[in-house]
Enzyme design. Sequence first.
Site, PDB file in Angstrom:
ATOM      1  N   ASP A 112       0.830  -1.217   0.000  1.00 46.49           N
ATOM      2  CA  ASP A 112       0.000   0.000   0.000  1.00 46.49           C
ATOM      3  C   ASP A 112       0.864   1.267   0.000  1.00 46.49           C
ATOM      4  OD1 ASP A 112      -3.181   0.573   1.094  1.00 46.49           O
ATOM      5  OD2 ASP A 112      -1.717   2.215   1.156  1.00 46.49           O
ATOM      6  N   ARG A 169       0.329   4.109   1.033  1.00 41.90           N
ATOM      7  CA  ARG A 169       0.206   4.998   2.196  1.00 41.90           C
ATOM      8  C   ARG A 169       1.038   4.527   3.378  1.00 41.90           C
ATOM      9  NH1 ARG A 169      -6.100   4.182   2.359  1.00 41.90           N
ATOM     10  NH2 ARG A 169      -5.257   2.098   1.969  1.00 41.90           N
TER      11      ARG A 169
HETATM   12 ZN   LIG Z   1      -2.730  -3.380   2.491  1.00 45.89          ZN
END
Ligand SMILES: [Zn+2]
Length: 223
Positions: A41, A43
């Site tokens: 991910d 983020r």
């Molecule tokens: Zn994830």
Amino acid sequence: MQQLLAGYATFRSKVFAQHSRHFAELAHGQEPEALFITCSDSRVMPEMITQCAPGQLLCCRNAGNLVPPPEETSSGVGATVEYAVRMLRVPNIIVCGHSDCGEMRALLDEGQLQDMCFLRAWLGHAGPMSRAFRGVMQDPRVWPVEERLHVLTELNVIAQLQSLRAHPTVARGLGRGSLHIHGWVYDIASGEVRSLDPATGSFRPLLLQPSEVETSVEEPMVA
Ligand SMILES: [Zn+2]
């Protein structure tokens, strides 16, 4: 793409120039403090969360922060674990899940995975995903979806730690006391990390107060 090129230009002209001595030292080897297994991910930025400089953190990222079992000998995660423990002798391995994980969310609604054969097969390593548990987690009457997501994210980290322990190199390191493993969950909205307490099986804030650890980190490498 323009933003990436502009970022690279800044790295070359400012960041690299400012830390060139450190990079010159790193050119001859690495001695990372931990292997950090986390989700792909965008983020979740392990080096930012831990304020680590290049060379301090060996990262292994994949969809859902999974660790396939040792029987899967062609796994890139298994190879990275073996390399980190045997060759680099890392003293710590962290498995870090995170809030709003798309892969964990997909497990709650497998219809999303219908046409995604690679992801569906890969998420077979997520856990715990027994038929009975899967039924409970996918039932909207049990809990609101965000609560089920939260529970699944934590349980998945615990399951991946179990899988990690089964790897021979890890088992040896744990047995000798030269290796420690940790389960974390990072919350994107608050920036807080909660850590698995092996004694209770629950997750607690990694630090009650950030000030309880002396902040002696060097200035991070940003422009
Ligand atoms: Zn994830």
